[in-house]
Design an enzyme around this catalytic site. Structure first.
Site, PDB file in Angstrom:
ATOM      1  N   HIS B  51      -3.470  18.975   4.656  1.00  0.00           N
ATOM      2  CA  HIS B  51      -2.350  19.502   5.427  1.00  0.00           C
ATOM      3  C   HIS B  51      -1.005  19.081   4.844  1.00  0.00           C
ATOM      4  O   HIS B  51      -0.887  18.002   4.279  1.00  0.00           O
ATOM      5  CB  HIS B  51      -2.453  19.043   6.879  1.00  0.00           C
ATOM      6  CG  HIS B  51      -3.575  19.697   7.627  1.00  0.00           C
ATOM      7  ND1 HIS B  51      -3.703  21.063   7.717  1.00  0.00           N
ATOM      8  CD2 HIS B  51      -4.627  19.187   8.310  1.00  0.00           C
ATOM      9  CE1 HIS B  51      -4.785  21.358   8.421  1.00  0.00           C
ATOM     10  NE2 HIS B  51      -5.373  20.241   8.790  1.00  0.00           N
ATOM     11  N   VAL B 172     -23.800  -0.336  15.289  1.00  0.00           N
ATOM     12  CA  VAL B 172     -23.328  -1.571  15.912  1.00  0.00           C
ATOM     13  C   VAL B 172     -23.498  -1.463  17.421  1.00  0.00           C
ATOM     14  O   VAL B 172     -23.027  -0.508  18.045  1.00  0.00           O
ATOM     15  CB  VAL B 172     -21.853  -1.829  15.544  1.00  0.00           C
ATOM     16  CG1 VAL B 172     -21.294  -3.011  16.331  1.00  0.00           C
ATOM     17  CG2 VAL B 172     -21.725  -2.065  14.044  1.00  0.00           C
ATOM     18  N   GLU B 342      -7.758  11.524  14.432  1.00  0.00           N
ATOM     19  CA  GLU B 342      -8.180  12.930  14.439  1.00  0.00           C
ATOM     20  C   GLU B 342      -7.466  13.648  13.298  1.00  0.00           C
ATOM     21  O   GLU B 342      -6.934  13.006  12.396  1.00  0.00           O
ATOM     22  CB  GLU B 342      -7.822  13.540  15.786  1.00  0.00           C
ATOM     23  CG  GLU B 342      -6.341  13.387  16.109  1.00  0.00           C
ATOM     24  CD  GLU B 342      -6.013  13.810  17.529  1.00  0.00           C
ATOM     25  OE1 GLU B 342      -6.888  13.771  18.389  1.00  0.00           O
ATOM     26  OE2 GLU B 342      -4.859  14.185  17.775  1.00  0.00           O
ATOM     27  N   CYS B 405     -31.818  25.111  -8.125  1.00  0.00           N
ATOM     28  CA  CYS B 405     -31.215  25.932  -7.059  1.00  0.00           C
ATOM     29  C   CYS B 405     -30.671  27.199  -7.685  1.00  0.00           C
ATOM     30  O   CYS B 405     -29.796  27.152  -8.537  1.00  0.00           O
ATOM     31  CB  CYS B 405     -30.104  25.150  -6.370  1.00  0.00           C
ATOM     32  SG  CYS B 405     -28.917  26.169  -5.463  1.00  0.00           S
ATOM     33  N   CYS B 447     -35.225  26.389  -3.411  1.00  0.00           N
ATOM     34  CA  CYS B 447     -35.202  25.059  -4.027  1.00  0.00           C
ATOM     35  C   CYS B 447     -35.682  23.924  -3.158  1.00  0.00           C
ATOM     36  O   CYS B 447     -36.009  22.864  -3.668  1.00  0.00           O
ATOM     37  CB  CYS B 447     -33.789  24.750  -4.524  1.00  0.00           C
ATOM     38  SG  CYS B 447     -32.555  24.662  -3.220  1.00  0.00           S
TER      39      CYS B 447
HETATM   40  C1  LIG Z   1     -13.200  20.334  13.740  1.00  0.00           C
HETATM   41  C2  LIG Z   1     -12.331  19.393  12.935  1.00  0.00           C
HETATM   42  C3  LIG Z   1     -11.495  19.901  11.925  1.00  0.00           C
HETATM   43  C4  LIG Z   1     -10.684  19.044  11.171  1.00  0.00           C
HETATM   44  N1  LIG Z   1      -9.966  19.561  10.139  1.00  0.00           N
HETATM   45  C5  LIG Z   1      -9.228  18.710   9.355  1.00  0.00           C
HETATM   46  C6  LIG Z   1      -8.519  19.213   8.228  1.00  0.00           C
HETATM   47  O1  LIG Z   1      -8.597  20.390   7.889  1.00  0.00           O
HETATM   48  N2  LIG Z   1      -7.738  18.353   7.525  1.00  0.00           N
HETATM   49  C7  LIG Z   1      -7.637  17.031   7.855  1.00  0.00           C
HETATM   50  O2  LIG Z   1      -6.908  16.303   7.197  1.00  0.00           O
HETATM   51  N3  LIG Z   1      -8.337  16.521   8.901  1.00  0.00           N
HETATM   52  C8  LIG Z   1      -9.142  17.333   9.646  1.00  0.00           C
HETATM   53  N4  LIG Z   1      -9.864  16.825  10.695  1.00  0.00           N
HETATM   54  C9  LIG Z   1      -9.799  15.408  10.982  1.00  0.00           C
HETATM   55  C10 LIG Z   1     -10.700  14.566  10.092  1.00  0.00           C
HETATM   56  O3  LIG Z   1     -11.923  15.223   9.866  1.00  0.00           O
HETATM   57  C11 LIG Z   1     -10.958  13.233  10.746  1.00  0.00           C
HETATM   58  O4  LIG Z   1      -9.752  12.688  11.163  1.00  0.00           O
HETATM   59  C12 LIG Z   1     -11.612  12.246   9.804  1.00  0.00           C
HETATM   60  O5  LIG Z   1     -12.765  12.795   9.217  1.00  0.00           O
HETATM   61  C13 LIG Z   1     -11.980  11.001  10.576  1.00  0.00           C
HETATM   62  O6  LIG Z   1     -12.693  10.150   9.752  1.00  0.00           O
HETATM   63  P1  LIG Z   1     -13.407   8.886  10.362  1.00  0.00           P
HETATM   64  O7  LIG Z   1     -13.949   8.138   9.218  1.00  0.00           O
HETATM   65  O8  LIG Z   1     -12.507   8.218  11.299  1.00  0.00           O
HETATM   66  O9  LIG Z   1     -14.548   9.513  11.276  1.00  0.00           O
HETATM   67  P2  LIG Z   1     -16.059   9.866  10.939  1.00  0.00           P
HETATM   68  O10 LIG Z   1     -16.203  10.650   9.733  1.00  0.00           O
HETATM   69  O11 LIG Z   1     -16.615  10.423  12.193  1.00  0.00           O
HETATM   70  O12 LIG Z   1     -16.664   8.458  10.629  1.00  0.00           O
HETATM   71  C14 LIG Z   1     -16.958   7.513  11.599  1.00  0.00           C
HETATM   72  C15 LIG Z   1     -18.273   6.903  11.239  1.00  0.00           C
HETATM   73  O13 LIG Z   1     -18.550   5.841  12.130  1.00  0.00           O
HETATM   74  C16 LIG Z   1     -19.913   5.825  12.405  1.00  0.00           C
HETATM   75  N5  LIG Z   1     -20.116   5.117  13.654  1.00  0.00           N
HETATM   76  C17 LIG Z   1     -19.743   5.500  14.903  1.00  0.00           C
HETATM   77  N6  LIG Z   1     -20.111   4.576  15.792  1.00  0.00           N
HETATM   78  C18 LIG Z   1     -20.748   3.596  15.123  1.00  0.00           C
HETATM   79  C19 LIG Z   1     -21.373   2.381  15.493  1.00  0.00           C
HETATM   80  N7  LIG Z   1     -21.432   2.002  16.762  1.00  0.00           N
HETATM   81  N8  LIG Z   1     -21.937   1.633  14.531  1.00  0.00           N
HETATM   82  C20 LIG Z   1     -21.899   2.000  13.236  1.00  0.00           C
HETATM   83  N9  LIG Z   1     -21.332   3.155  12.821  1.00  0.00           N
HETATM   84  C21 LIG Z   1     -20.745   3.920  13.760  1.00  0.00           C
HETATM   85  C22 LIG Z   1     -20.285   7.260  12.458  1.00  0.00           C
HETATM   86  O14 LIG Z   1     -21.667   7.467  12.208  1.00  0.00           O
HETATM   87  C23 LIG Z   1     -19.403   7.884  11.374  1.00  0.00           C
HETATM   88  O15 LIG Z   1     -20.077   8.004  10.147  1.00  0.00           O
HETATM   89  C24 LIG Z   1     -10.684  17.655  11.449  1.00  0.00           C
HETATM   90  C25 LIG Z   1     -11.527  17.157  12.448  1.00  0.00           C
HETATM   91  C26 LIG Z   1     -12.371  17.992  13.169  1.00  0.00           C
HETATM   92  C27 LIG Z   1     -13.297  17.422  14.177  1.00  0.00           C
END
Ligand SMILES: Cc1cc2nc3c(=O)[nH]c(=O)nc-3n(C[C@H](O)[C@H](O)[C@H](O)COP(=O)(O)OP(=O)(O)OC[C@H]3O[C@@H](n4cnc5c(N)ncnc54)[C@H](O)[C@@H]3O)c2cc1C
Ligand SMILES: Cc1cc2nc3c(=O)[nH]c(=O)nc-3n(C[C@H](O)[C@H](O)[C@H](O)COP(=O)(O)OP(=O)(O)OC[C@H]3O[C@@H](n4cnc5c(N)ncnc54)[C@H](O)[C@@H]3O)c2cc1C
Lengths: 412, 481
Positions: B51, B172, B342, B405, B447
């Site tokens: 973005h 966790v 987010e 593939c 594949c």
């Molecule tokens: C529909 C959608 C569209 C989006 N589009 C964009 C975009 O176009 N551009 C952009 O910049 N951003 C976008 N975002 C935002 C972006 O995807 C997220 O902000 C980002 O991926 C968050 O990363 P994260 O590592 O915090 O979360 P996650 O990728 O969810 O990672 C969190 C990890 O923590 C693990 N976890 C959770 N609880 C526990 C626990 N108790 N113990 C151990 N592990 C745990 C989970 O398994 C997960 O792997 C979008 C989000 C969504 C939902």
């Protein structure tokens, strides 16, 4: 890269490619090459270990591998060159064929090319079945391959969606291997596979066939836990309130086959939106001169016997093309009339016998297929029981056309 | 053995980016991830857009970190070999109200520092995206698209290369402060201790906050659905096309992927479950209907797949949170707590990680390592090579000549490389995200059995041990006989 010259290159060593190779050789075209990406020749038949193949062609019931082997033996007897474990990556409109194998990249330039790459299965993604996307959802051909080629069991409690032939055959196969098949669900009001398969694969094993029903939701985030099945109305829309949940760990999809089009498209051949394969003429020549197609890559067949016969009919055209005898040929359109889903070939030549293949839209009894030219019926065929599952063919004699105006084929 | 200086909870793009930033220092670092791979939650279920930074309130970290992440992305994409294209993006409007709204967006964007924003007329719009429907647009030239799987995996693999240990299947379940000031961490795979805890748990961040004793956050969730279209239509869409944004969300957009597919989505449905990624029929119908007004090239025959992502909405005591939280609270020493990450979390991952790491470094003052390797190289893709290069690849390694593939032309060499990935991930989807096999139009019809077979052979797995994506997602029930 160096191009190796060839008279004819055949892409795909399934029943279509094998039959074309043998027939070409017997017509004196000996500088041939069959290219196959699998370890062995035989195409999809290698995984079809059930019998019932060859009733038309050999008047006996063979298994898939046995049927393929008859052709493989003929290829070997004639010492027709073939290479396996070689994937064709590209075909150009100038007949340059590029392929990869463990030995490297290969490039051929052929006078004529035969497309016989077969088909692929429609997937869950293409159907957009609602719900989650867990493990345990297989297309029927993939499940068949796991079981028959990889000795791997895909599940224990199975629901089958779609009554295509492979789905019916898999219902029996899975039952024989100890799985419980809850039932086969079909969205249409009639089965889409052959009647003999409904009889031998479902009825003989007391597997229920549920018509006018489809899977409307998939449940389970990890491995499949169950599916919701709903009834559908005549427009194939689900009827609210008819939902029924079936617990199962496996969903097998037998929901249609699509010609393998990637290479055809690269070569620039025109595709027919109805068959989803190339547009061809009487000799199965595509819209790119010198490129021919037969078998499931052209239109999806019900029986392999017709695949072989089609591939054998193609050689006349190849020979004519190689001898530059087909240049002055006039082609006329074959149009699709009422009651049919497709007709093939889409164009036919004057003064030449032509076999027209087609399928009806819905099951009907005592119908007449009409071939018309300028409103006049020039050929017809009565069919007692016409089913969408069964391909229908009509042969037009060389002298049956009476002008160079388009034909129309329809259910009368 | 399970003692660490720092434990990061969550291995999404944020946890992986933090792991990589921290691995500059002489610290023993571990990641605890509940799933068997790094991008199975938000980071693998999004729009994959970098973005520009115009959509966020002035003065927020979201705005600042998004602009920073966007402008610097070329560097990390190069270091980690992540497919990324600065395609630009358009927000398309038709009415006078749309025009007002775009002007406002542009003004905000300029204050935020977004670069090169421009209002363009229909003619210019059609030059940029000939297939779009609309009268005018705001054009953001710095916006782009990336492969979110390769980005997250790249960050994680690079962190691993620099010494970080990734522990999978380790949800966790409890965190207990100890007398010596360190923390005991209970997980499904065993107990750990660490001096520092970093919460990067994405959708699990509220729960982890509570475990740390920070009980001030709440989370609601909506589910956004997407349809994936065949590469057939990829050439029709040179850049992401968005509608004019509303106050609540960005709207349903059509986005090219770096690999040449197109995604359509997301809508937003309120949901309770954080684990149900199902897509309903009405969602698909709505997506097609809504997005077709922007881009009338969405046809059923091009559908190859759908997916969904869970969009959290975050609440604190003051109400709905508008900004990322990256905090080191006095009352909970030796923790960095990330909540509310987010969108644009993907774009901002590196700046977010640097902020989080700064909290730790300011207090702990760890020494830098003598050497940090910022690079990670992806295995060469056969499909991306020229014929001459393909020939060389095969001569060097004959496995390049075996195409596994058919849709994406992925060779056995690439599949083997993915099977032996540095994170030790063992699932079918792990191979899919790393190679693109099973992602094309036949969805693995050709594949997947070959890949399942190779996975068993190479990893010595029993047939019943082959997992699709998550724990308990067994692909097979046994041998036939
Ligand atoms: C529909 C959608 C569209 C989006 N589009 C964009 C975009 O176009 N551009 C952009 O910049 N951003 C976008 N975002 C935002 C972006 O995807 C997220 O902000 C980002 O991926 C968050 O990363 P994260 O590592 O915090 O979360 P996650 O990728 O969810 O990672 C969190 C990890 O923590 C693990 N976890 C959770 N609880 C526990 C626990 N108790 N113990 C151990 N592990 C745990 C989970 O398994 C997960 O792997 C979008 C989000 C969504 C939902
Ligand atoms: C799963 C399945 C089950 C079936 N069961 C039955 C049955 O029970 N009874 C019956 O009568 N019919 C059955 N059929 C139909 C019948 O077998 C087919 O009509 C017939 O096999 C089609 O022959 P073909 O040569 O056109 O295609 P195929 O048999 O599919 O052969 C095509 C060959 O081309 C090769 N190829 C494709 N692309 C390339 C490339 N790029 N480079 C190199 N090689 C390539 C493929 O590997 C394959 O070997 C079944 C079909 C399928 C798909």
């Amino acid at each position: 890269m160096n191009e190796t010259l060839k008279q004819v290159v055949i892409v795909g060593g399934g029943p279509a490619g094998l039959a074309a190779a043998v027939a070409l050789y017997d017509m004196g075209i000996k500088d041939l090459l069959i290219i196959e990406r699998e370890k062995k020749l035989g195409g999809i038949l290698r995984q079809c270990i059930h019998d019932g193949f060859g009733m038309t062609r050999f008047k006996e019931s063979l298994s898939g591998p046995e049927y393929a082997d008859r052709f493989i033996q003929e290829v070997k007897k004639r010492k027709i060159p073939y290479i396996t474990e070689t994937t064709v990556l590209e075909i150009t409109n100038e007949h340059v064929i590029r392929a990869a194998s463990k030995e490297g990249l290969h490039t051929w330039k052929a006078d004529g090319v035969v497309l016989s790459m077969g088909c692929r299965e429609r997937t869950r993604g293409a159907l957009q079945i609602p719900g989650e996307r867990p493990a345990g959802v297989y297309t029927a051909g993939v499940a068949q391959s796991y079981i028959n080629l990889y000795n791997t069991m895909v599940g224990k409690n199975v629901v089958i969606l779609g009554s295509g032939d492979i789905g019916l055959i898999m219902a029996r196969r899975l039952t024989l291997e100890g799985a419980k098949v809850e039932g086969v669900f079909e969205i249409l009001p009639y089965p889409s596979g052959l009647e003999r398969n409904v009889e031998q694969c479902l009825n003989d094993f007391e597997i229920p066939l549920h018509l006018s029903r489809t899977v409307t939701k998939i449940h389970g985030g990890k491995r499949l836990e169950g599916v919701t099945v709903s009834e559908v109305d005549e427009n194939m829309e689900m009827i609210p309130g008819t939902e029924k949940y079936y617990p199962c760990d496996t969903l097998v999809l037998s929901v249609g086959l699509i010609p393998e089009n990637e290479l055809s498209k690269m070569a620039g051949v025109e595709l027919d939106p109805r068959t989803k394969g190339p547009v061809v003429d009487t000799n199965y020549q595509t819209t790119i001169p010198g490129i021919f197609a037969a078998g499931n890559v052209l239109h999806v067949h019900d029986l392999v016997d017709y695949v072989s016969l089609e591939a054998e009919r193609l050689v006349k055209g190849v020979v004519a093309y190689l001898n530059s005898e087909d240049e002055k040929k006039t082609l006329i359109d074959v149009n699709l009339g009422d009651g049919l889903t497709y007709v093939l070939p889409q164009k036919i030549a004057l003064n030449q016998e032509a076999v027209i293949s087609m399928r009806v839209k819905r099951p009907q009894e005592n119908i007449r297929i009409l071939v018309r030219q300028e409103g006049k019926i020039i050929n017809s065929k009565c069919i007692e029981e016409a089913l969408p599952a069964e391909m229908i063919q009509i042969t037009l004699d060389a002298d049956s056309l009476w002008s160079n105006k388009a034909l129309e084929v329809s259910v009368g | 053995m399970n003692n660490y200086d720092v434990l990061i909870v969550g291995g999404g793009v944020i946890g992986s980016a933090i792991a990589r930033e921290l691995s500059h220092y002489q610290l023993k670092i571990g990641v605890l991830e509940k799933n068997p791979d790094v991008c199975l939650e938000m980071s693998g279920r999004n729009s994959a857009v970098i973005h520009g930074g115009f959509a966020y309130e002035v003065g927020t970290q979201k705005a600042a970190l998004c602009v920073e992440g966007c402008l610097e992305f070329d560097k990390v994409a190069k270091e980690l070999d992540v497919p990324f294209k600065r395609t630009g993006k358009v927000l398309v409007g038709n009415t006078p109200e749309d025009m007002e709204s775009l002007k406002q967006t542009m003004a905000i964007g300029e204050i935020n520092g977004a670069v090169g924003l421009e209002l363009i007329d229909e003619k210019r719009l059609k030059e940029l995206v000939p297939t779009v429907e609309g009268k005018f647009a705001m054009y953001s030239p710095m916006s782009g698209i990336l492969d979110p799987f390769q980005y997250t995996i790249g960050l994680a693999e690079n962190a691993a290369k620099n010494g970080v240990k990734f522990n999978f299947n380790s949800e966790v379940t409890g965190i207990n402060p100890k007398e010596d000031g360190s923390y005991g961490v209970e997980t499904k795979s065993g107990s750990y201790t660490a001096k520092w805890i970093i919460n990067a748990a994405g959708l699990g961040a509220v729960k982890i906050s509570e475990m740390l004793g920070i009980g001030r956050y709440e989370m609601g969730a909506t589910r956004g659905h997407y349809i994936v279209l065949d590469k057939n239509v990829g050439h029709l869409l040179p850049m992401p096309v968005y509608p004019v944004p509303s106050t609540s969300y960005m709207g349903i957009h059509v986005t090219p992927t770096v690999e040449g597919n197109v995604t359509v989505g997301p809508d937003a449905d309120r949901v309770q479950s954080l684990e149900d990624y199902g897509v309903e029929k009405r969602n698909m119908e709505y997506l097609v209907e809504d997005a077709s007004t922007l881009w009338p090239h969405i046809h059923r025959t091009d559908f190859i797949r759908n997916y969904a992502g869970i969009q959290p909405t975050w609440l604190n005591r003051e109400g709905i949170m508008k900004d990322f939280v990256i905090e080191a609270r006095e009352e909970v020493p030796n923790t960095v707590n990330l909540v509310g990450i987010e969108s644009p979390g993907l774009t901002s991952a590196l700046p977010i990680a640097r902020k989080a790491v700064k909290h730790l470094v300011d207090r702990e003052k760890p020494s830098l390592k003598d050497y940090f390797d910022p690079t990670r190289e992806r295995v060469r893709r056969f499909s991306e090579a020229t014929p001459e290069e393909q020939q060389e690849l095969i001569l060097e390694n004959p496995d390049y000549g075996e195409i596994i593939c058919r849709c994406e032309s992925v060779s056995k060499a690439e599949v083997l490389d993915a099977i032996h990935n540095p994170l030790g991930v063992n699932t079918m989807v792990g191979i899919k995200y790393r190679t693109r096999s099973m992602m094309g139009r036949c969805q693995g019809g050709y594949c997947q059995m070959r890949i399942a077979q190779l996975l068993q052979q190479e990893k010595g797995l029993d047939v019943t041990e082959v997992l699709y994506a998550r724990e308990e997602s067994e692909l097979f029930t046994g041998r036939v006989r």
